[in-house]
Design a protein around this motif. Sequence first.
Motif: not given
Length: 299
Positions: A115-126, A128-135
């Motif tokens: 659940l913590t990792v999923m929250a971090y994933d949502r943080y990156l998607a919202n 830092r969207p431009l860097h999301y695919p590379t991160l």
Amino acid sequence: MDTGNWSQVTEFIILGFPHLQGVQTYLFILLLLIYLTNIPGNLLIFLVVHLDSQLHTPIYHFVSTLSFLELGYTAATIPKMLANLLSEKKAISFSGCLLQIYFFHSLGAIECYLLTVMAYDRYLANCRPLHYPTLMTPELCTKIAVGCWLGGLAGPVAEISLVSHLPFCGPNHIQHIFCDFPPVLSLACTDTSINVLVDFIINSCKILATFLLLLTSYVQIILTVLRIPSTAGKQKAFSTCASHLTVVLIFYGSIFFMHVRLKKSYSLDYDRALVVWQYSHLSSTHSSTACTTRRSRKL
């Protein structure tokens, strides 16, 4: 204290809901429905995510892992609870009790981490969207998932080891609906303050650390979403997190009340009711996480 006259307990009796004898059948039906809904629902999510190439994204990778985990999490307790509701002798062996405690806590820890990792994933998607695919690459997702499993499975080893060396000389009645550390510790024939302290430290560090990371991610998400000028854009951004946030609030709200306390005496009926409430709500919200995420991507 003289330990020479102690006779070691070889099994425990799980009392379940002793004050609700008249509604045991209704509790059995409720838990059975929860379990029968949980199994096909989570299996379907797991299979669909792995078979549909369009869902081979980081968030769905974690959703499918969470669904697979939920199958084991409920299997650790609900089948035995169902059997006890129909059985006159609600017995479980000492080793079986320790195994149930181990899987309940280890799989619960894995869920905390996921659940913590999923929250971090949502943080990156919202945020830092431009860097999301590379991160958030597929390789990183796999490593993170493996790390969550390894960390969770290793978590309760110290606590289980301490409990396994405690003397239990009777009574052997567990005042709960399944085996857990507090009700088992209350039956030990010696001082368990070290066990209670270790349990408190491990659970506090695990739960508070992951919750603070979750909170940090969502604070950043909220601040970012509030800066979006359009109402439609804000609604779309929030919709990607709504179901995950619901699961987080239910899961963490329950485990805070059940596991972060520095004592072994507590309201047993309160814990029993809280467990049933947690299972009944998580079984539906886990499934809705995948559905809501899928709908938000189509908006």
